[in-house]
Design a protein around this motif. Structure first.
Motif: not given
Length: 74
Positions: A58-74
């Motif tokens: 769950f923590k790995a998924q949360k971290k990956a989702l956070k990184a993906a949203t950061k990439r999508a915003k940039a």
């Protein structure tokens, strides 16, 4: 000894043997599923390992989702 006394004894032995074997069968089933003495350490350890694995996932998924949203915003 009369005939009816003989059959009374046979029936009594039949019920005695049947009830004893039934009791042994029930005790065996209960010991197989839920031990009376001590707790079931193996099952508890397996459950803890699965819970920790799920928390890490769950923590790995949360971290990956956070990184993906950061990439999508940039």
């Amino acid at each position: 000894m009369t005939n009816s006394m003989f059959w009374n004894g046979v029936i009594n032995w039949f019920f005695l043997i049947g009830s004893t074997s039934g009791f042994i069968y029930i005790v065996t089933l209960s010991l197989d599923k839920n031990p009376w003495f001590g707790d079931n350490d193996v099952d508890r350890d397996i459950a803890n390992a699965q819970r920790k694995k799920a928390q890490r996932f769950f923590k790995a998924q949360k971290k990956a989702l956070k990184a993906a949203t950061k990439r999508a915003k940039a």
